[in-house]
Every structure is written in structure tokens, then in C-alpha cells.
Write a protein that holds these residues in place. Sequence first.
Motif, PDB file in Angstrom:
ATOM      1  N   GLU A  38      13.905  -9.822  -7.290  1.00 55.31           N
ATOM      2  CA  GLU A  38      14.477 -10.166  -5.986  1.00 55.31           C
ATOM      3  C   GLU A  38      13.629 -11.216  -5.272  1.00 55.31           C
ATOM      4  N   LEU A  39      12.301 -11.055  -5.350  1.00 49.48           N
ATOM      5  CA  LEU A  39      11.411 -11.985  -4.654  1.00 49.48           C
ATOM      6  C   LEU A  39      11.410 -13.372  -5.302  1.00 49.48           C
ATOM      7  N   LEU A  40      11.773 -13.447  -6.575  1.00 48.35           N
ATOM      8  CA  LEU A  40      11.802 -14.728  -7.290  1.00 48.35           C
ATOM      9  C   LEU A  40      13.148 -15.431  -7.165  1.00 48.35           C
ATOM     10  N   ASP A  41      14.016 -14.904  -6.333  1.00 50.06           N
ATOM     11  CA  ASP A  41      15.304 -15.550  -6.055  1.00 50.06           C
ATOM     12  C   ASP A  41      15.061 -16.968  -5.528  1.00 50.06           C
ATOM     13  N   PRO A  42      15.657 -18.001  -6.142  1.00 46.99           N
ATOM     14  CA  PRO A  42      15.438 -19.386  -5.706  1.00 46.99           C
ATOM     15  C   PRO A  42      15.800 -19.657  -4.245  1.00 46.99           C
ATOM     16  N   THR A  43      16.671 -18.826  -3.665  1.00 43.43           N
ATOM     17  CA  THR A  43      17.039 -19.033  -2.261  1.00 43.43           C
ATOM     18  C   THR A  43      15.849 -18.825  -1.333  1.00 43.43           C
ATOM     19  N   ASN A  44      14.804 -18.140  -1.818  1.00 41.90           N
ATOM     20  CA  ASN A  44      13.597 -17.945  -1.008  1.00 41.90           C
ATOM     21  C   ASN A  44      12.821 -19.247  -0.814  1.00 41.90           C
ATOM     22  N   LEU A  45      13.186 -20.268  -1.575  1.00 45.36           N
ATOM     23  CA  LEU A  45      12.528 -21.571  -1.431  1.00 45.36           C
ATOM     24  C   LEU A  45      13.158 -22.401  -0.317  1.00 45.36           C
ATOM     25  N   ILE A  95       0.835  -1.205   0.000  1.00 41.79           N
ATOM     26  CA  ILE A  95       0.000   0.000   0.000  1.00 41.79           C
ATOM     27  C   ILE A  95       0.866   1.250   0.000  1.00 41.79           C
ATOM     28  N   THR A  96       1.909   1.241   0.827  1.00 45.78           N
ATOM     29  CA  THR A  96       2.759   2.428   0.997  1.00 45.78           C
ATOM     30  C   THR A  96       3.662   2.654  -0.213  1.00 45.78           C
ATOM     31  N   GLU A  97       4.182   1.573  -0.759  1.00 47.32           N
ATOM     32  CA  GLU A  97       5.098   1.681  -1.894  1.00 47.32           C
ATOM     33  C   GLU A  97       4.312   1.811  -3.199  1.00 47.32           C
ATOM     34  N   ARG A  98       4.100   3.010  -3.652  1.00 48.32           N
ATOM     35  CA  ARG A  98       3.382   3.233  -4.926  1.00 48.32           C
ATOM     36  C   ARG A  98       4.378   3.061  -6.066  1.00 48.32           C
ATOM     37  N   GLN A  99       4.560   1.832  -6.483  1.00 49.16           N
ATOM     38  CA  GLN A  99       5.607   1.507  -7.442  1.00 49.16           C
ATOM     39  C   GLN A  99       5.110   1.548  -8.888  1.00 49.16           C
ATOM     40  N   SER A 100       6.014   1.918  -9.783  1.00 46.28           N
ATOM     41  CA  SER A 100       5.746   1.852 -11.215  1.00 46.28           C
ATOM     42  C   SER A 100       5.996   0.419 -11.692  1.00 46.28           C
ATOM     43  N   ARG A 137       8.226  -2.424  -9.806  1.00 44.27           N
ATOM     44  CA  ARG A 137       7.667  -3.727  -9.443  1.00 44.27           C
ATOM     45  C   ARG A 137       8.478  -4.850 -10.075  1.00 44.27           C
ATOM     46  N   PHE A 138       8.934  -4.648 -11.309  1.00 40.69           N
ATOM     47  CA  PHE A 138       9.735  -5.664 -11.989  1.00 40.69           C
ATOM     48  C   PHE A 138      11.035  -5.934 -11.224  1.00 40.69           C
ATOM     49  N   VAL A 139      11.711  -4.863 -10.841  1.00 44.73           N
ATOM     50  CA  VAL A 139      12.953  -5.012 -10.066  1.00 44.73           C
ATOM     51  C   VAL A 139      12.672  -5.710  -8.741  1.00 44.73           C
ATOM     52  N   GLN A 140      11.564  -5.326  -8.102  1.00 40.71           N
ATOM     53  CA  GLN A 140      11.171  -5.955  -6.838  1.00 40.71           C
ATOM     54  C   GLN A 140      10.947  -7.455  -7.007  1.00 40.71           C
ATOM     55  N   VAL A 143       8.130 -14.364 -16.162  1.00 40.01           N
ATOM     56  CA  VAL A 143       7.517 -14.510 -14.827  1.00 40.01           C
ATOM     57  C   VAL A 143       7.530 -13.171 -14.081  1.00 40.01           C
ATOM     58  N   PRO A 144       8.692 -12.497 -13.933  1.00 39.87           N
ATOM     59  CA  PRO A 144       8.642 -11.182 -13.263  1.00 39.87           C
ATOM     60  C   PRO A 144       7.864 -10.131 -14.045  1.00 39.87           C
ATOM     61  N   VAL A 145       7.876 -10.222 -15.385  1.00 42.42           N
ATOM     62  CA  VAL A 145       7.103  -9.271 -16.190  1.00 42.42           C
ATOM     63  C   VAL A 145       5.612  -9.436 -15.913  1.00 42.42           C
ATOM     64  N   SER A 146       5.122 -10.681 -15.941  1.00 42.03           N
ATOM     65  CA  SER A 146       3.692 -10.926 -15.725  1.00 42.03           C
ATOM     66  C   SER A 146       3.266 -10.599 -14.300  1.00 42.03           C
ATOM     67  N   PHE A 147       4.109 -10.885 -13.320  1.00 32.22           N
ATOM     68  CA  PHE A 147       3.797 -10.562 -11.925  1.00 32.22           C
ATOM     69  C   PHE A 147       3.788  -9.055 -11.694  1.00 32.22           C
ATOM     70  N   SER A 148       4.509  -8.298 -12.545  1.00 30.81           N
ATOM     71  CA  SER A 148       4.639  -6.850 -12.363  1.00 30.81           C
ATOM     72  C   SER A 148       3.587  -6.050 -13.109  1.00 30.81           C
TER      73      SER A 148
END
Length: 311
Positions: free
Chosen positions: A24-31, A9-14, A18-21, A274-279
Amino acid sequence: MEPNVRFWITERQSFIQRFVQWTELLDPTNLVVSIEKIEKSRQLLLTNEDAFIHDLEDRRVQEAWKRSLSTVHPDNSKLIPVPFRPAALLPFTAPMIFLSMLSVKSLKSLILPQVSFYTYTTAFNIVNGNASYNRRPHESLLLGTGVIASSSFFGLLPHLLQMRLNNMLLKKALPIIILTHISAMNVVAARSLEPIRGIEVMDKEGNVMGYSRKAGTKAVKDTATSRIVLFGTSAFIPEVFSHFFIRTQFFRQYPWSLWTFKLSCTVLVMGLMVPVSFSMYPQIERIQCNKLEKEIQSATEETELFYNRGV
């Protein structure tokens, strides 16, 4: 307020932000991050509610956000099962798409890839959909089973027709078109309870104003659109590249290299898409209050409200 909701809500991202974000979130180490580390990260975010935006340059806070946003569902604050976290979508579905798009003489050899692909995507859509409405476990199970069966059936149809077609262009295009449409319909069917029962809409402070069927419809529609872009592009581009690859001298010398080339193309294209579609749309979307139900409009003086679109 749930930290993940507060962040989006706070981060009004373009789109670019969002793509850059998401990269990072799709980093495999998050699994493979441990539950203990996730809990510590969440505790850090919960105890720094007022200063979190100013602390984004802090490496420790950045890592905490990365772990929280990639592993915790924003609606119920529960851990997302490892196989269905956003970072798991690429390694699970890329090989399935590759196998599903192969030209084969026997329909039996396609049943397992098709069923596996739609089983996984159905479960992914249900787990990562909006979870703010009342949904019983047996409802999700029955709904998911029906969606998997129907998606797999319609997914196999183009391959059955493909064996009887003589037009080479149509034989190549039909599976891509059907895969794209069924992937979108899979989202619509798997999350069909959201437009029926409505999902939570909240103000910028996280106060729930009610349940909106209109917001639920928009959440499902936007997510289905993003799946069209993801799977349509991921199936189309490798086919185009393969068409030119088989004309090269290298292919004539090493015919077996087509499989390796096509799989590599599928993984690379999906890795970008994947990051493009999520963004394409924000995780927590805004909606004008005058577009919602009358009872929600009468419950608040806010001009815009927020809801979780899902992934």
C-alpha cells in the motif's frame, strides 16, 4: 510522539502484515499526493492519538496513515523529497539495473547507467536512513560524493573483466555478484555515520534514552541485508529467464524481443522484491536493553527499547 513512530511501535506486525502494508505504501500515487493533503492527514492523526488503533477500519484514517507513512520521515517529521520516497525506488532503479546488466562491447556505454544507479541509491540511502543524530549538510554531501565515486568505480570493474573472460557462466555471474555486494556496501558507506555517532533509542512512549552506536550498527547491517536480497534477486532472475528465452523459437524469429523480455522481467521481479525486502525487518526495530551501551542501560528500567532502522 511522532505519529509514524507511534504506529510502527504499536503495530507488532508479522512479515506478511508488513508486506501487505508496504504494498500500500509503495502505491505510485503517493508520489503525486499534494502537500496540503499530507498536512491534513497528519493533522487528523495528531488529533486522534488515543483512538487511532481502533479507527484503522475507518477509510479516512487508513488513507491518512498511508500518506503519512509513505511521505514523512519518522525521525524529523519532514517530508521526504518525492524522488526518494519509497514508492520511487522501483521506477527509478529498475531501468538502471536493466541497462547495467546488458552485455556491451564498449565500457563507455555502461558509465552513465552505473553512475546514475549508484548516485540515486546513495542519495536514497542517505535520505531514508536514520536522521536522529547530528549531521551537517556538507558532511552528507562529501560522504555521498565519495560513496558514489567508489561504488561506480567498483561497479564498472566486473564489466571490464567480463570483456576478457571466455567462461560464459562466469561472464554472466560476475556482474550479478558484484552488483549485489556493492549495493550492500553502498548502504554501509552511505550510512557510516550512524554506527560512529549513534542513533536515538527510545522507550515505547517515545522518550529518548540516549544515542546508541550498537543500534546504529544493527540498523545499517539489517538494511544492507535487505538490499542484497532486493538487488541480487532482481538481477539474477531476469538473467536466468533470459537464458531459457533465447532458446525459444520466438526469439529466433524476433531477436529484438530479448530486450523487451528482460526489461519486463526486471520490472516484475523488482515489483515483488521491493516490498519483500522492505518487509524483512520492522521499520521501527526492537532491541534488548542489555545489548546496548552501559550508560543507556543505567538510564532506564525498560527491558527493550526501539529505534528507527530506516528504509
